[in-house]
Design a protein around this motif. Structure first.
Motif, PDB file in Angstrom:
ATOM      1  N   ALA A  81       0.834  -1.292  -0.024  1.00  7.96           N
ATOM      2  CA  ALA A  81      -0.014  -0.071   0.110  1.00  7.96           C
ATOM      3  C   ALA A  81       0.767   1.114   0.094  1.00  7.96           C
ATOM      4  CB  ALA A  81      -1.059   0.028   1.191  1.00  7.96           C
ATOM      5  N   PRO A  82       1.853   1.272   0.643  1.00 14.07           N
ATOM      6  CA  PRO A  82       2.734   2.728   0.883  1.00 14.07           C
ATOM      7  C   PRO A  82       3.436   2.796  -0.363  1.00 14.07           C
ATOM      8  CG  PRO A  82       3.704   0.845   2.245  1.00 14.07           C
ATOM      9  CD  PRO A  82       2.493   0.335   1.740  1.00 14.07           C
ATOM     10  N   GLN A  83       3.659   1.939  -1.435  1.00 12.46           N
ATOM     11  CA  GLN A  83       4.344   2.088  -2.480  1.00 12.46           C
ATOM     12  C   GLN A  83       3.341   2.812  -3.487  1.00 12.46           C
ATOM     13  OE1 GLN A  83       6.526  -1.460  -3.612  1.00 12.46           O
ATOM     14  NE2 GLN A  83       7.532  -1.524  -1.589  1.00 12.46           N
ATOM     15  N   LYS A 109       8.252   7.854   4.852  1.00 17.12           N
ATOM     16  CA  LYS A 109       7.447   9.040   4.874  1.00 17.12           C
ATOM     17  C   LYS A 109       6.097   8.734   5.702  1.00 17.12           C
ATOM     18  CE  LYS A 109       8.881  11.298   0.492  1.00 17.12           C
ATOM     19  NZ  LYS A 109       9.347  12.546   1.195  1.00 17.12           N
ATOM     20  N   TYR A 110       5.716   7.588   5.796  1.00 18.90           N
ATOM     21  CA  TYR A 110       4.587   6.950   6.389  1.00 18.90           C
ATOM     22  C   TYR A 110       4.451   7.235   8.046  1.00 18.90           C
ATOM     23  CZ  TYR A 110       2.786   5.963   1.958  1.00 18.90           C
ATOM     24  OH  TYR A 110       2.419   6.036   0.628  1.00 18.90           O
ATOM     25  N   ALA A 111       5.716   7.825   8.607  1.00 17.16           N
ATOM     26  CA  ALA A 111       5.653   8.297  10.002  1.00 17.16           C
ATOM     27  C   ALA A 111       4.788   9.335  10.104  1.00 17.16           C
ATOM     28  CB  ALA A 111       7.162   8.711  10.482  1.00 17.16           C
ATOM     29  N   PHE A 115       0.070  12.113   5.677  1.00 16.77           N
ATOM     30  CA  PHE A 115       0.473  11.537   4.484  1.00 16.77           C
ATOM     31  C   PHE A 115       0.038  10.151   4.222  1.00 16.77           C
ATOM     32  CE2 PHE A 115       3.528   9.417   1.788  1.00 16.77           C
ATOM     33  CZ  PHE A 115       3.485   9.904   0.515  1.00 16.77           C
ATOM     34  N   ALA A 116      -0.254   9.250   5.026  1.00 17.20           N
ATOM     35  CA  ALA A 116      -0.705   8.180   4.979  1.00 17.20           C
ATOM     36  C   ALA A 116      -1.917   8.263   4.547  1.00 17.20           C
ATOM     37  CB  ALA A 116      -0.471   7.260   6.219  1.00 17.20           C
ATOM     38  N   ARG A 117      -2.837   8.822   5.253  1.00 14.07           N
ATOM     39  CA  ARG A 117      -4.211   9.374   5.041  1.00 14.07           C
ATOM     40  C   ARG A 117      -4.712   9.562   3.546  1.00 14.07           C
ATOM     41  NH1 ARG A 117      -5.075  12.772   8.360  1.00 14.07           N
ATOM     42  NH2 ARG A 117      -5.575  11.389  10.161  1.00 14.07           N
ATOM     43  N   GLU A 118      -3.764  10.556   3.013  1.00 16.67           N
ATOM     44  CA  GLU A 118      -3.888  10.917   1.480  1.00 16.67           C
ATOM     45  C   GLU A 118      -3.784  10.091   0.527  1.00 16.67           C
ATOM     46  OE1 GLU A 118      -1.973  14.548  -1.345  1.00 16.67           O
ATOM     47  OE2 GLU A 118      -1.160  14.215   0.558  1.00 16.67           O
ATOM     48  N   VAL A 119      -2.618   9.119   0.689  1.00 10.62           N
ATOM     49  CA  VAL A 119      -2.170   8.107  -0.204  1.00 10.62           C
ATOM     50  C   VAL A 119      -3.252   6.817  -0.096  1.00 10.62           C
ATOM     51  CG1 VAL A 119      -0.454   6.325  -0.781  1.00 10.62           C
ATOM     52  CG2 VAL A 119       0.135   8.836  -0.216  1.00 10.62           C
ATOM     53  N   GLY A 139       1.753  -2.943   5.033  1.00 10.66           N
ATOM     54  CA  GLY A 139       1.805  -1.680   5.435  1.00 10.66           C
ATOM     55  C   GLY A 139       3.248  -1.146   5.550  1.00 10.66           C
ATOM     56  N   THR A 140       3.567  -0.640   6.479  1.00  5.80           N
ATOM     57  CA  THR A 140       5.168   0.083   6.860  1.00  5.80           C
ATOM     58  C   THR A 140       5.278  -0.543   8.278  1.00  5.80           C
ATOM     59  OG1 THR A 140       4.230   2.250   7.713  1.00  5.80           O
ATOM     60  CG2 THR A 140       4.550   2.073   5.149  1.00  5.80           C
ATOM     61  N   ILE A 141       6.531  -0.064   8.741  1.00  9.04           N
ATOM     62  CA  ILE A 141       6.692  -0.228  10.162  1.00  9.04           C
ATOM     63  C   ILE A 141       5.855   0.483  11.059  1.00  9.04           C
ATOM     64  CG2 ILE A 141       9.078  -0.979   9.422  1.00  9.04           C
ATOM     65  CD1 ILE A 141      10.135   1.738  10.501  1.00  9.04           C
ATOM     66  N   HIS A 142       5.221   1.501  10.479  1.00 12.06           N
ATOM     67  CA  HIS A 142       4.457   2.442  11.382  1.00 12.06           C
ATOM     68  C   HIS A 142       3.090   2.098  11.782  1.00 12.06           C
ATOM     69  CE1 HIS A 142       7.211   4.637   8.395  1.00 12.06           C
ATOM     70  NE2 HIS A 142       7.598   5.028   9.555  1.00 12.06           N
ATOM     71  N   LYS A 143       2.841   1.546  13.000  1.00 13.00           N
ATOM     72  CA  LYS A 143       1.591   1.125  13.521  1.00 13.00           C
ATOM     73  C   LYS A 143       0.464   2.012  13.235  1.00 13.00           C
ATOM     74  CE  LYS A 143       0.249   1.069  18.058  1.00 13.00           C
ATOM     75  NZ  LYS A 143      -0.033   0.916  19.078  1.00 13.00           N
ATOM     76  N   GLU A 144       0.563   3.353  13.649  1.00 16.80           N
ATOM     77  CA  GLU A 144      -0.701   4.400  13.453  1.00 16.80           C
ATOM     78  C   GLU A 144      -0.839   4.651  11.929  1.00 16.80           C
ATOM     79  OE1 GLU A 144      -2.334   5.339  15.922  1.00 16.80           O
ATOM     80  OE2 GLU A 144      -0.766   4.318  17.333  1.00 16.80           O
TER      81      GLU A 144
END
Length: 454
Positions: A81-83, A109-111, A115-119, A139-144
């Motif tokens: 998803a983050p890609q 960047k998904y810290a 940004f995560a919400r937009e993508v 996902g990424t390493i970022h839980k939130e």
């Protein structure tokens, strides 16, 4: 909450058996209040016409026109998803450059949850518009930010399986993008599982937490062992990469003295709810472990062209009874469409069968009897995905979820004409799968609820 459609009247295609398409005309599909198919009536059934009229009079009937057709919702078994912002970027570069200079800096960047919400809002919308009703997300390493993906999917009506990626090995990951420690990675994974399960209690179509090591080279032994124990403790889905390319395959063999398959199994990461992305380099013994444990392959044909260093022998693996779903692998695969990956699955299998090196004699160039049909690729995107995820998805049958896409073959500017030749149902479906554009996908339903309309 969007109201559940109680009944759909129209003709549909699905694939109950690998390689065989079933076409049913003018079927009345009845769903319960949870959006699960209760029964299907066809012309000639005793109560067919009366039931049609009752639902029509009660304004509970969705009726398809004669040039519209119902397909099961597609099931994407591997998406980073983050890609999504990286789709189409640097696909002419070597894997290490693609990852180190593009993927990892992007994922870092998904810290930023904003940004995560937009993508992720855009990604889920794009997938639904292409008929993907269920998605298995890295996902990424970022839980939130991972939780944000869960919430966006739930709110937009997509069924999502999401994992907090674990990358804890200081030697195997860039300093700017890795878990703080093994302890933190495991603690946040467990918290993520608990929080997604709690949130999912109020999501009709379901959202599911996934145990997710990125792949063996990015994880310490302690992390792999801990993740296997968490998967068992919570009976979660598991998703990672297995034997994708030559480097990964060889790295694991050198580190553990056994295959990637054997390694992941021994850490407790294989099972009925496990999906292994790619698996291009597994041997017949590995395939036997997949079958024995109920583990599935996520076949990503477009991505494999770029980064897998091989063509996976899908026909052979199916003959060995391995469960296989289809994935886009955004962004190693540039397209968010499983329609595109259905086509590529067929094309890649033909290249494997015919070979590509013209310096070799034709008799030595390819692997005989390797091609798969478009009907078999369609199965992978639907029924195969449901089997891979161990969920009642991918078929239009009683007991399965009401996940559909309505394909219109007469949309202005996107017509799929037959010119009165090749009119048989099997050719009609082939035309739909090969030539449909996003415009042809008029409506999409997940568990009886409309989640997309053009």
């Amino acid at each position: 909450m969007v109201e559940v459609t109680k009944a759909i009247l129209g003709s549909y295609f699905h694939a109950p058996t690998y390689g065989e398409i079933t076409y049913v005309q003018n079927a009345l599909i009845l769903m319960n209040t949870q959006g699960v198919i209760e029964s299907i009536l066809v012309p000639g059934d005793e109560d067919y016409q009366q039931t049609v009229e009752e639902h029509r009079q009660n304004n509970q009937l969705k009726e398809l026109r004669k040039d519209q057709y119902l397909l099961p919702g597609f099931i994407d078994t591997h998406i980073h998803a983050p890609q999504w912002p990286q789709a189409g970027i640097a696909l002419d570069a070597p894997l290490n450059i693609w990852l180190d200079e593009h993927s990892f800096p992007l994922e870092a960047k998904y810290a930023d949850v904003g940004f995560a919400r937009e993508v992720y809002t855009d990604l889920v919308q794009q997938l639904l518009a292409r008929g993907t009703t269920t998605a298995l997300y890295f996902g990424t390493i970022h839980k939130e930010s991972n939780l944000e993906l869960v919430k966006i999917s739930a709110e937009m009506g997509q069924r999502a399986l999401v994992g907090k990626v674990v990358m804890d090995d200081k030697e195997g990951n860039p300093e700017f993008y890795r878990d703080e420690s093994t302890e933190v990675a495991l603690r946040e994974t467990e918290e993520f599982i608990q929080e997604v399960r709690e949130y999912g209690k109020n999501v009709p179509q379901g959202v599911y937490p996934v145990v997710m090591p990125r792949f063996v080279p990015s994880c310490t032994d302690e992390a792999l062992d801990g993740l296997g124990k968490l998967a068992k403790k919570y009976d979660t889905h598991v998703h990672t990469h297995c034997s994708e390319g030559q480097w990964e395959h060889d790295f694991v063999k050198e580190r553990f003295g056994k295959t990637d398959t054997e390694t992941l199994r021994d850490f407790g990461l294989f099972g009925e709810k496990s999906v292994m992305a790619h698996s291009n380099f597994i041997n017949d013994n590995d395939a036997g472990i997949y079958v024995e444990t109920g583990t599935a392959v996520a076949h990503c044909p477009i991505s494999n062209v770029y980064f897998a260093n091989s063509v996976i022998p899908i026909k052979h693996l199916k003959e060995l009874e391995v469960q296989i779903g289809l994935g886009t692998d955004i962004s190693g695969g540039f397209s968010p469409s499983l329609y595109d990956n259905i086509k590529q699955a067929v094309m890649s299998s033909r290249q494997l069968e015919e070979g590509v090196d013209t310096n070799l004699p034709q008799s030595e160039r390819g692997v005989p009897n390797s091609r798969i049909s478009v009907a078999e690729a369609f199965y992978l995107a639907t029924t195969g995905g449901g089997e891979a995820l161990d969920l009642p998805l991918g078929l239009i049958e009683p007991g399965y979820t009401g996940d559909f896409q309505i394909v219109d073959t007469q949309i202005a500017g996107h017509e799929l004409p037959s010119f009165n030749v090749f009119d048989e149902p099997e050719y009609l479906l082939q035309r739909i799968l090969y030539l449909s554009t996003q415009a042809n996908i008029q409506e999409v339903y997940v568990q009886g609820r409309r989640v997309h309309k053009r």
